[in-house]
Design an enzyme around this catalytic site. Sequence first.
Site, mmCIF file in Angstrom:
data_model
loop_
_atom_site.group_PDB
_atom_site.id
_atom_site.type_symbol
_atom_site.label_atom_id
_atom_site.label_comp_id
_atom_site.label_asym_id
_atom_site.label_seq_id
_atom_site.Cartn_x
_atom_site.Cartn_y
_atom_site.Cartn_z
ATOM 1 N N HIS A 282 41.205 36.232 45.435
ATOM 2 C CA HIS A 282 40.173 36.692 46.379
ATOM 3 C C HIS A 282 40.536 36.298 47.810
ATOM 4 O O HIS A 282 39.667 35.893 48.591
ATOM 5 C CB HIS A 282 38.809 36.127 45.996
ATOM 6 C CG HIS A 282 38.219 36.729 44.749
ATOM 7 N ND1 HIS A 282 37.531 37.922 44.758
ATOM 8 C CD2 HIS A 282 38.224 36.289 43.473
ATOM 9 C CE1 HIS A 282 37.124 38.199 43.514
ATOM 10 N NE2 HIS A 282 37.544 37.232 42.715
ATOM 11 N N ASP A 345 37.955 31.794 40.606
ATOM 12 C CA ASP A 345 37.692 32.849 39.622
ATOM 13 C C ASP A 345 38.649 34.018 39.807
ATOM 14 O O ASP A 345 39.207 34.221 40.880
ATOM 15 C CB ASP A 345 36.238 33.339 39.742
ATOM 16 C CG ASP A 345 35.961 33.959 41.098
ATOM 17 O OD1 ASP A 345 36.441 33.407 42.119
ATOM 18 O OD2 ASP A 345 35.267 34.985 41.167
ATOM 19 N N GLU A 346 38.809 34.782 38.762
ATOM 20 C CA GLU A 346 39.518 36.071 38.789
ATOM 21 C C GLU A 346 40.870 35.993 39.502
ATOM 22 O O GLU A 346 41.259 36.889 40.247
ATOM 23 C CB GLU A 346 38.632 37.142 39.420
ATOM 24 C CG GLU A 346 37.372 37.408 38.594
ATOM 25 C CD GLU A 346 36.413 38.390 39.231
ATOM 26 O OE1 GLU A 346 35.770 39.148 38.491
ATOM 27 O OE2 GLU A 346 36.284 38.392 40.483
ATOM 28 N N ALA A 347 41.604 34.896 39.255
ATOM 29 C CA ALA A 347 42.929 34.728 39.862
ATOM 30 C C ALA A 347 43.969 35.405 38.971
ATOM 31 O O ALA A 347 44.924 34.782 38.483
ATOM 32 C CB ALA A 347 43.231 33.247 40.047
#
Length: 540
Positions: A282, A345-347
């Site tokens: 992100h 998150d969401e790496a």
Amino acid sequence: MRQHRTPRLLGTLLLVAAAGISAVGAAPPAADRTVTPSRTPSATPLGRVVPAPASVDPGGSPYRITSGTRIRVDRSKGVRDVGSYLAGVLRPSTGYRLPVTDDPGGDGIRLRISDKGTGGLGAEGYRLTSGKGAVTITARAPAGLFHGVQTLRQLLPAAVERDSKQPGPWAVAGGTITDTPRYGYRGAMLDVSRHFFTVDQVKRYIDQLALYKINTLHLHLSDDQGWRIAIDSWPRLATYGGSTQVGGGAGGFYTKAQYKDLVRYATSRHLEVVPEIDMPGHTNAALASYAELNCDGVAPPLYTGTEVGFSSLCVDKPVTYDFVDDVVRELAALTPGRYLHIGGDEAHSTSHEDYVTFMEKVQPIVAKYGKSVMGWHQLTGASPAKGALAQYWGLDDTSAAEKEQVAAAARGGTGIVLSPADRVYLDMKYTADTPLGQAWAGLVEVRRSYDWDPGNYLPGVTGSAVRGVEAPLWTETLSTSEHIEYMAFPRLPGVAELGWSPASTHDWDTYKVRLAAQAPRWDALGIDYYRSPQVPWPAQ
């Protein structure tokens, strides 16, 4: 959607009065609404409050606020600030002077800090006693008085929230409320990265959170679409990385002075600010701003879409940790609260090995500048630092293996904040027809958002490991205060109740009645909201 009110300020007080807000519609002349004794409405029952109080003992004569009422405080700044805040709420609608005074007296609205008989109240609890001569709110600390004032607001007619004189009467039912929170962390997150929100818009949301005893504002300050806080050592983060948003709008960022103003405002409402810099994923706004943060040394273009998982800081480059150190140092210096949220998150573009390496290097930097780590629950896939909080955002049907990873971290001492996306993500659509929001976690009606118990939600996570709850609001589809309110209300008060009220009070059938009774207050405050068919709203 309903017109909303603009905050009014109380002179130079740090504690700018939050409830001030412009009325939804013009009130009819007072002469047209004269209240005769036979038509005088009864006072709101003590138990008709959100969040539900821990203990209610009704009885005795009500107290009535009149032109002779005084708000009695002691000489400490914290108590006087709460008194000034309360006066700012009550004066416009009642039309009364309501002087805030430290003159002794047993009448009026009395705000008292005391160590006697308050041992069970803790730092945020309060006792409210109402009788013919006075309303007395007693607490061990100003935060408790402030929360007691929010209860007092809800015990008064909804018209008390308007910013023009109303006819009253202003009665508070007799009896005693003794109230303490279930959890110490009761949060709401606002994503200002996907769409930027101004200082005044965030302050408006802070005021709404305070009414329901939320005590933590988590600000999501960076993402692929925008960087929203000025960093002197890396100025292009804000000036370039903050120059756009989802859909290609102008974006924006907070200067350090503006951010400090937001923190002061939140503090005046007894909310702690938790800033988030999401990493290592992100991060496109940062990568676009500085080519050297990319592994190939090439800056990508700014991004205005809504996909996730495609960006990553370069874990192997020493400059990455110089960057993190500078950002954490400057942000920590602006933030008096305990936590700094590092995302995680969401790496999807970071290998697991690199992710673990990154977190091993970044968490000590947070500690170096006096803060404790908070991160999304993927942090538990590395080794959370001592004192860290992991924020669970999975679903009811998230894999058992992922839940066990979180539970293992909890057994190791990591605190857990619960934000299950299919329960309390406020950007999830209510129904398939909801014009705003997303549905990737499912449709989340009001009952589903309320009807779960944080104390036994995650298998293997004991009640003592749960630090509290947080309601995140992501803004890919939201760009105005009206949008925020429509998605937050009426779900936000239910999350607040899950965080504050004892588990023994948890009951949908009684809650939905108390929730419905909030609607006239939201109308008076100009808060837009979704009129869920699951709630028995009063007729309009």
